[in-house]
Design an enzyme around this catalytic site. Structure first.
Site, PDB file in Angstrom:
ATOM      1  N   CYS A 106      10.238  16.259  12.870  1.00 50.28           N
ATOM      2  CA  CYS A 106       8.815  16.269  12.502  1.00 50.28           C
ATOM      3  C   CYS A 106       8.127  17.555  12.960  1.00 50.28           C
ATOM      4  CB  CYS A 106       8.141  15.041  13.112  1.00 50.28           C
ATOM      5  SG  CYS A 106       6.346  15.095  13.105  1.00 50.28           S
ATOM      6  N   CYS A 120      10.893  17.557  -7.954  1.00 47.55           N
ATOM      7  CA  CYS A 120      10.587  18.088  -9.291  1.00 47.55           C
ATOM      8  C   CYS A 120      11.848  18.654  -9.942  1.00 47.55           C
ATOM      9  CB  CYS A 120       9.515  19.170  -9.200  1.00 47.55           C
ATOM     10  SG  CYS A 120       7.974  18.638  -8.403  1.00 47.55           S
ATOM     11  N   CYS A 156       9.642  22.327  -5.250  1.00 47.90           N
ATOM     12  CA  CYS A 156       9.748  20.896  -4.932  1.00 47.90           C
ATOM     13  C   CYS A 156      11.109  20.331  -5.346  1.00 47.90           C
ATOM     14  CB  CYS A 156       8.614  20.139  -5.622  1.00 47.90           C
ATOM     15  SG  CYS A 156       8.844  18.356  -5.701  1.00 47.90           S
TER      16      CYS A 156
END
Length: 508
Positions: free
Chosen positions: A397, A56, A53
């Site tokens: 997307c 993170c 992540c």
């Protein structure tokens, strides 16, 4: 006796084997030692993270810095982390839906841990935790204590009251209780009054930027103090980064003006200075934000505003109400005077919203799936003689990419139909007043009529599902906006972003 000693050593070894390790002062927790850590520490902040992540990784050094600071102070508060990809049972138990998710446990209570909602810098984390575990305002008995508080954080608020039981002091403490991420202090010590040049009761906001301090003026009430702090706690110009995003989007000021400026540009200092000069007139009304347009992480934001790197420097304004609205200055001059004039005209309601549109391709109607842009949307979608089914998509997307071959087949199916049109529009580059797109892909049906009806599609995203919907006149598969699943693309894997950062992505 020897057997008993060996048994004790063996048991101790088992206990130690399960004891939490530490990495940069942060406890490393697993399912096997989670309960033990909760029992051992009165206050425990736990980050549920994923190794891949990006958010993170950006948080990690600040989180470790906060952990080290608290540990050095001998605080009862400890910071911990859990690799939620390895400890899926813990992640599920505590409702982890995105990364990082940070929860605060008090006295081992696992039933209702508090969600961490403040900023991503070490000071933000420490201040939030201290406010959660201590008094709303620290008593400052002398000048050294006051100086320590003021120097401990980017922003600190001190109440100077000769009678700390006075009504004004009580209002001050109520304001202190309402704010989690700023340290508050209160003093009645005359030496502290003198140290900070006060000869009567007052409230001062100290900060390590801009003018350095702001003295409160007016009646001391909780509401007035909160308004004063809101106006002065952020820099005149704040840079948009991973760490500042929660402060920017979590604040009460919902009108933001953004300067897209590459740090490499030759007159960088001059343009930023002009922007800062303009900001002085709009404290508490408009938040002035600087975005480095060269930074890779900010390219999606440029795209959201329809900007390209080569078009920067540029200024845009956005209101973050229920429906976001963008505004573009009439002039491209980035002088303080022009920016100030633009902001005044916006506040007076004299600026029209800016809707993006690409140029209409020459071959927009040559393929089975018609291409819509802002400039031709009204004419095509609201054609009274046509039933128009539109996909609003984003090029990046993943869900849109999965849908693309099915949508192309749908176009082929109806390419010769006399009154059904299959179309698509890139909503990252085109905006229309009639449709607000909150997730991708969004599918909407515009039936042939004069009353500008719009029907949301909420059925299966299959060729058969789409055909049933069209053949039923937009009934089989129709749904309200409230029923639509939020399918905005997340960076793979799906759980990379936490709620705060997902909100940022939704808005930018």
């Amino acid at each position: 006796m020897l057997r008993r000693a060996l048994l004790c050593l063996a048991v101790a070894g088992l206990v130690c084997a399960d004891a939490p390790e530490e990495e940069d002062h942060v406890l490393v927790l697993r399912k096997s030692n989670f309960a033990e850590a909760l029992a051992a520490h009165k206050y425990l902040l736990v980050e549920f993270y994923a190794p891949w992540c990006g958010h993170c990784k950006a948080l990690a050094p600040e989180y470790a810095k906060a952990a080290g600071k608290l540990k050095a102070e001998g605080s009862e508060i400890r910071l911990a982390k859990v690799d939620a990809t390895e400890e899926s049972d813990l992640a599920q138990q505590y409702g982890v839906r995105g990364y990082p998710t940070i929860k605060f446990f008090r006295n081992g209570d696992t039933a209702s841990p508090k969600e961490y909602t403040a900023g991503r810098e070490a000071d933000d984390i420490v201040n939030w935790l201290k406010k959660r575990t201590g008094p709303a305002a620290t008593i400052l008995p002398d000048g050294a204590a006051a100086e320590s508080l003021v120097e401990s954080s980017e922003v600190a608020v001190v109440g100077f009251f000769k009678d700390v039981e006075s009504d004004s002091a009580k209002q001050f403490l109520q304001a202190a209780e309402a704010i989690d991420d700023i340290p508050f202090g209160i003093t009645s010590n005359s030496d502290v009054f003198s140290k900070y040049q006060l000869d009567k009761d007052g409230v001062v906001l100290f900060k390590k930027f801009d003018e350095g301090r702001n003295n409160f003026e007016g009646e001391v009430t909780k509401e007035n103090l909160l308004d004063f702090i809101k106006h002065n706690q952020l820099p005149l110009v704040i840079e948009f980064t991973e760490q500042t995003a929660p402060k920017i989007f979590g604040g009460e000021i919902k009108t933001h003006i953004l300067l897209f400026l590459p740090k490499s540009v030759s007159d960088y200092d001059g343009k930023l200075s002009n922007f800062k000069t303009a900001a002085e007139s709009f404290k508490g009304k408009i938040l002035f934000i600087f975005i480095d347009s060269d930074h890779t992480d900010n390219q999606r934001i440029l795209e959201f505003f329809g900007l390209k790197k080569e078009e920067c420097p540029a200024v845009r304004l956005i209101t973050l109400e229920e429906e976001m609205t963008k505004y573009k200055p009439e002039s491209e001059e980035l002088t303080a005077e022009r920016i100030t004039e633009f902001c005044h005209r916006f506040l007076e309601g004299k600026i029209k919203p800016h809707l993006m549109s690409q140029e209409l391709p020459d071959d927009w109607d040559k393929q089975p799936v018609k291409v819509l842009v802002g400039k031709n949307f009204e004419d095509v979608a609201f054609d009274e003689k046509k039933n128009v089914f539109v996909e609003f998509y984003a090029p990046w997307c993943g869900h849109c990419k999965q849908l693309a071959p099915i949508w192309d087949k749908l176009g082929e199916t109806y390419k010769d139909h006399e009154n059904i049109v299959i179309a698509k529009m890139d909503s990252t580059a085109n905006e229309v007043e009639a449709v607000k797109v909150h997730s991708f892909p969004t599918l909407k049906f515009f039936p042939a009529s004069a009353d500008r009806t719009v029907i949301d599609y909420n059925g299966e995203r299959t060729l058969d599902g789409f055909k049933k919907f069209l053949e039923s006149g937009g009934q089989d598969g129709a749904g309200d906006d409230d029923d639509l699943e939020d399918l905005e693309e997340a960076e793979e894997p799906d759980m990379e972003e936490d709620d705060d950062q997902k909100a940022v992505k939704d808005e930018l």
